[in-house]
Design a protein around this motif. Structure first.
Motif, short mmCIF file in Angstrom:
data_model
loop_
_atom_site.label_atom_id
_atom_site.label_comp_id
_atom_site.label_asym_id
_atom_site.label_seq_id
_atom_site.Cartn_x
_atom_site.Cartn_y
_atom_site.Cartn_z
N VAL A 34 3.87 -3.61 -9.15
CA VAL A 34 3.63 -2.91 -7.82
C VAL A 34 2.30 -2.31 -8.28
CG1 VAL A 34 4.42 -1.11 -6.42
CG2 VAL A 34 6.29 -2.51 -7.51
N VAL A 35 1.58 -2.31 -6.89
CA VAL A 35 0.21 -1.86 -6.85
C VAL A 35 0.26 -0.62 -5.58
CG1 VAL A 35 -1.93 -2.23 -6.02
CG2 VAL A 35 -1.41 -3.83 -7.63
N LEU A 36 0.19 0.48 -5.93
CA LEU A 36 0.04 1.48 -4.98
C LEU A 36 -1.16 1.78 -4.29
CD1 LEU A 36 2.52 4.28 -6.60
CD2 LEU A 36 3.07 2.36 -4.98
N CYS A 37 -1.22 2.06 -3.10
CA CYS A 37 -2.56 2.38 -2.33
C CYS A 37 -2.15 3.62 -1.79
CB CYS A 37 -2.73 1.30 -1.28
SG CYS A 37 -3.12 -0.39 -1.88
N ALA A 38 -2.70 4.73 -2.34
CA ALA A 38 -2.35 6.22 -2.06
C ALA A 38 -3.75 6.73 -1.37
CB ALA A 38 -2.31 6.84 -3.33
N GLY A 39 -3.18 7.73 -0.53
CA GLY A 39 -4.16 8.38 0.28
C GLY A 39 -3.62 9.85 0.57
N LEU A 40 -4.39 10.67 1.13
CA LEU A 40 -3.99 12.15 1.10
C LEU A 40 -3.29 12.55 2.53
CD1 LEU A 40 -7.19 14.07 -0.41
CD2 LEU A 40 -5.13 13.49 -1.45
N GLY A 41 -3.31 11.39 3.36
CA GLY A 41 -2.42 11.55 4.52
C GLY A 41 -3.45 11.72 5.54
N THR A 42 -4.92 11.91 5.50
CA THR A 42 -5.75 12.22 6.55
C THR A 42 -5.76 10.77 7.32
OG1 THR A 42 -7.59 11.17 5.35
CG2 THR A 42 -7.11 13.86 5.08
N GLU A 43 -6.19 10.91 8.46
CA GLU A 43 -6.42 9.77 9.39
C GLU A 43 -7.32 8.55 8.75
OE1 GLU A 43 -8.37 11.13 12.91
OE2 GLU A 43 -6.68 12.13 13.51
N ARG A 44 -8.48 8.99 8.20
CA ARG A 44 -9.27 7.92 7.31
C ARG A 44 -8.40 7.54 6.37
NH1 ARG A 44 -11.39 9.00 2.45
NH2 ARG A 44 -13.38 7.80 1.86
N ASP A 45 -7.69 8.21 5.36
CA ASP A 45 -6.88 7.67 4.29
C ASP A 45 -5.85 6.66 4.71
OD1 ASP A 45 -8.79 9.13 2.66
OD2 ASP A 45 -7.02 10.24 1.68
N ASP A 46 -5.19 6.96 5.64
CA ASP A 46 -4.10 6.22 6.14
C ASP A 46 -4.58 5.05 6.70
OD1 ASP A 46 -2.09 8.41 6.03
OD2 ASP A 46 -2.10 8.79 8.14
N LEU A 47 -5.86 4.92 7.26
CA LEU A 47 -6.24 3.43 7.80
C LEU A 47 -6.73 2.98 6.54
CD1 LEU A 47 -7.08 1.48 9.94
CD2 LEU A 47 -8.97 2.75 10.24
N LEU A 48 -7.57 3.41 5.70
CA LEU A 48 -8.20 2.66 4.69
C LEU A 48 -6.84 2.04 3.58
CD1 LEU A 48 -11.24 4.80 3.72
CD2 LEU A 48 -11.10 2.57 4.94
N SER A 49 -6.09 3.10 3.45
CA SER A 49 -5.07 2.68 2.41
C SER A 49 -4.07 1.41 2.99
CB SER A 49 -4.21 3.78 1.83
OG SER A 49 -3.73 4.47 3.04
N GLU A 50 -4.00 1.61 4.29
CA GLU A 50 -3.10 0.55 5.01
C GLU A 50 -3.80 -0.85 4.86
OE1 GLU A 50 0.11 -1.36 6.45
OE2 GLU A 50 0.23 0.70 5.66
N LEU A 51 -5.16 -0.76 5.28
CA LEU A 51 -5.94 -2.17 5.28
C LEU A 51 -5.72 -2.63 3.86
CD1 LEU A 51 -8.94 -1.18 7.53
CD2 LEU A 51 -6.95 -2.59 8.05
N LEU A 52 -6.10 -1.88 2.71
CA LEU A 52 -6.08 -2.46 1.48
C LEU A 52 -4.61 -3.01 1.25
CD1 LEU A 52 -7.31 -3.07 -1.21
CD2 LEU A 52 -6.83 -0.79 -1.98
N VAL A 53 -3.58 -2.41 1.40
CA VAL A 53 -2.17 -2.88 1.33
C VAL A 53 -2.19 -4.31 1.74
CG1 VAL A 53 0.25 -2.61 1.91
CG2 VAL A 53 -0.76 -0.66 1.11
N ARG A 54 -2.73 -4.29 3.13
CA ARG A 54 -2.34 -5.58 3.88
C ARG A 54 -3.38 -6.70 3.33
NH1 ARG A 54 0.74 -5.71 8.81
NH2 ARG A 54 1.72 -3.46 8.97
N ALA A 55 -4.48 -6.36 2.90
CA ALA A 55 -5.06 -7.37 2.13
C ALA A 55 -4.79 -7.90 0.89
CB ALA A 55 -6.54 -6.85 1.73
N LEU A 56 -3.79 -7.02 0.17
CA LEU A 56 -3.09 -7.25 -1.16
C LEU A 56 -2.00 -8.18 -0.92
CD1 LEU A 56 -3.84 -3.88 -3.19
CD2 LEU A 56 -4.82 -6.05 -3.64
N ARG A 57 -1.25 -7.70 0.13
CA ARG A 57 -0.08 -8.39 0.51
C ARG A 57 -0.26 -10.05 0.85
NH1 ARG A 57 5.17 -6.28 1.24
NH2 ARG A 57 5.28 -4.59 0.42
N GLU A 58 -1.50 -10.06 1.31
CA GLU A 58 -1.93 -11.32 1.87
C GLU A 58 -2.18 -12.57 0.65
OE1 GLU A 58 -2.70 -13.19 4.72
OE2 GLU A 58 -1.37 -11.65 5.75
N LEU A 59 -2.44 -11.64 -0.52
CA LEU A 59 -2.70 -12.39 -1.90
C LEU A 59 -1.16 -12.16 -2.57
CD1 LEU A 59 -6.22 -11.28 -2.66
CD2 LEU A 59 -5.61 -13.49 -1.83
#
Length: 158
Positions: A34-59
């Motif tokens: 498992v690869v975790l993409c973690a953020g502090l819950g800010t708007e910025r962190d939510d979007l950046l970590s979600e985008l990375l999760v999606r990119a990793l899941r594509e692979l």
């Protein structure tokens, strides 16, 4: 980050949780898968970590997003060995103290996982990299480097 961006990150995670469950997938998986993409819950962190999760899941990487530094359900310490890598969003200067505490907590909770951050070239006031790199194993410069780091054999084929 705009309000629209924040809503997009939160909405995408909610959709994935609705489809895959609270832990965004089974906890009956091999160790270090498992690869975790973690953020502090800010708007910025939510979007950046979600985008990375999606990119990793594509692979076909079992990537999951977590918000750290807040009270939330935890699947328990027995799941720590499932995690191979934690990508924690790079801190902005104003959040550095909180980010350092959270990075240290992640290190203690997941002692065998690599702790990585990505310093993206945004126009934000990013925290000093010399301070940040004391709390992580590696500082990367792009999502592309992150994908190559997690899936090196695919990067070599590309």
């Amino acid at each position: 980050m705009s309000l629209l961006d924040a809503n997009v990150g939160a909405h995408l995670r909610q959709m994935r949780e609705a489809r895959l469950g609270r832990w965004q997938g089974s906890l009956d998986v091999p160790a270090h898968s498992v690869v975790l993409c973690a953020g502090l819950g800010t708007e910025r962190d939510d979007l950046l970590s979600e985008l990375l999760v999606r990119a990793l899941r594509e692979l076909d990487i079992d990537a999951r997003r977590v918000v750290v530094g807040t009270e939330q359900d935890n699947p328990g310490p027995q799941t720590a060995d499932l995690v191979s890598t934690v990508f924690i969003t790079y801190p902005v200067e104003s959040m550095l103290d909180q980010w350092q505490r959270v990075a240290d907590e992640l290190r203690a909770a997941l002692p065998h996982a690599l702790l990585v951050t990505i310093r993206l070239p945004f126009g934000e006031t990013a925290a000093n990299q010399n301070v940040v790199q004391q709390h992580v194993d590696m500082v990367l410069r792009s999502f592309e480097e992150s994908l190559a780091f997690v899936v090196p054999e695919r990067a070599a084929q590309a």
